[in-house]
Design a protein around this motif. Sequence first.
Motif, PDB file in Angstrom:
ATOM      1  N   GLN A 182       0.847  -1.190   0.000  1.00 48.84           N
ATOM      2  CA  GLN A 182       0.000   0.000   0.000  1.00 48.84           C
ATOM      3  C   GLN A 182       0.885   1.244   0.000  1.00 48.84           C
ATOM      4  O   GLN A 182       1.993   1.224   0.543  1.00 48.84           O
ATOM      5  CB  GLN A 182      -0.918   0.018   1.240  1.00 48.84           C
ATOM      6  CG  GLN A 182      -2.043  -0.984   1.205  1.00 48.84           C
ATOM      7  CD  GLN A 182      -1.686  -2.322   1.842  1.00 48.84           C
ATOM      8  OE1 GLN A 182      -0.525  -2.706   1.893  1.00 48.84           O
ATOM      9  NE2 GLN A 182      -2.682  -3.046   2.318  1.00 48.84           N
TER      10      GLN A 182
ATOM     11  N   CYS B  61      -9.519   4.891  -1.271  1.00 46.19           N
ATOM     12  CA  CYS B  61      -9.131   3.802  -0.367  1.00 46.19           C
ATOM     13  C   CYS B  61     -10.369   3.124   0.212  1.00 46.19           C
ATOM     14  O   CYS B  61     -11.470   3.689   0.190  1.00 46.19           O
ATOM     15  CB  CYS B  61      -8.309   4.327   0.800  1.00 46.19           C
ATOM     16  SG  CYS B  61      -6.870   5.283   0.345  1.00 46.19           S
TER      17      CYS B  61
ATOM     18  N   ALA C  23      -6.985  -0.882   1.953  1.00 46.61           N
ATOM     19  CA  ALA C  23      -6.591  -1.109   0.562  1.00 46.61           C
ATOM     20  C   ALA C  23      -6.570   0.247  -0.145  1.00 46.61           C
ATOM     21  O   ALA C  23      -7.442   1.086   0.079  1.00 46.61           O
ATOM     22  CB  ALA C  23      -7.574  -2.045  -0.123  1.00 46.61           C
TER      23      ALA C  23
ATOM     24  N   LEU D 249      -7.559  -1.631  -7.870  1.00 47.75           N
ATOM     25  CA  LEU D 249      -6.892  -2.076  -6.637  1.00 47.75           C
ATOM     26  C   LEU D 249      -5.826  -3.107  -6.999  1.00 47.75           C
ATOM     27  O   LEU D 249      -6.059  -3.964  -7.865  1.00 47.75           O
ATOM     28  CB  LEU D 249      -7.901  -2.727  -5.692  1.00 47.75           C
ATOM     29  CG  LEU D 249      -8.880  -1.787  -4.993  1.00 47.75           C
ATOM     30  CD1 LEU D 249     -10.018  -2.576  -4.373  1.00 47.75           C
ATOM     31  CD2 LEU D 249      -8.168  -0.972  -3.928  1.00 47.75           C
TER      32      LEU D 249
ATOM     33  N   GLN E  12      -4.192  -6.796  -2.614  1.00 46.99           N
ATOM     34  CA  GLN E  12      -5.033  -6.059  -1.674  1.00 46.99           C
ATOM     35  C   GLN E  12      -6.504  -6.425  -1.856  1.00 46.99           C
ATOM     36  O   GLN E  12      -7.240  -6.592  -0.884  1.00 46.99           O
ATOM     37  CB  GLN E  12      -4.838  -4.552  -1.866  1.00 46.99           C
ATOM     38  CG  GLN E  12      -3.457  -4.064  -1.452  1.00 46.99           C
ATOM     39  CD  GLN E  12      -3.277  -2.587  -1.701  1.00 46.99           C
ATOM     40  OE1 GLN E  12      -4.180  -1.793  -1.469  1.00 46.99           O
ATOM     41  NE2 GLN E  12      -2.105  -2.199  -2.181  1.00 46.99           N
TER      42      GLN E  12
END
Length: 200
Positions: A13, A52, A39, A111, A115
């Motif tokens: 991340q 996020c 994430a 993403l 994650q």
Amino acid sequence: MINDLKKFLNEEQDPKAVEKLLSKVSGLLTSGEQIEYVAVQKKPALNLSPDCIALTNKRIIFCRPRNLGLSMDFQDYAWKDILDCHMKEGIMGATFSMKTIKGNVNMLDYLPKAQARKLYQFAQEKEENMIEYRRQHDLETKRAIAGGGIIVNAGTSMPQNVETKEDPLEILQKLKKLLDGEIITQEEFDIKKTEIISKM
């Protein structure tokens, strides 16, 4: 704060995005609520303020920065209200989506796959817990509707003859409805039936 940050950086991340998110979301947490996973979106183009998702033990929080990261929109959904979560992997990453029991849908794309898998894994565990929670809640509601004042196997100090204020045949009919609806077992039905008949 640094130690807190490290536990959210296991799947590469963006540290700055996670730090900004934690500082904003921490102020939204209720009593006993903890952030379990974060994430961070990773678009192919330069993105200074990525969207996020924060998963807590109580809800999913979608976080979308606005005005170049100076403000943030939050959309949160309690686990008990979430019907289903999905994940779809593509070439440029993965999309995580969720649907509530009322039909509301929310999603986040781009993403990183690792994650998205973690989000999905965590969400599936919560979904399983919430299925059982909803099942228990439905049973309690059905019992309340069907039984009115009937108490089955309650370890309270109420006198046993409370039930006899109602007509014994009505009580037996209510118990039969509970049995037919699989809200009580045959054994519970037989015990109560014997009790009621012995008092007639």
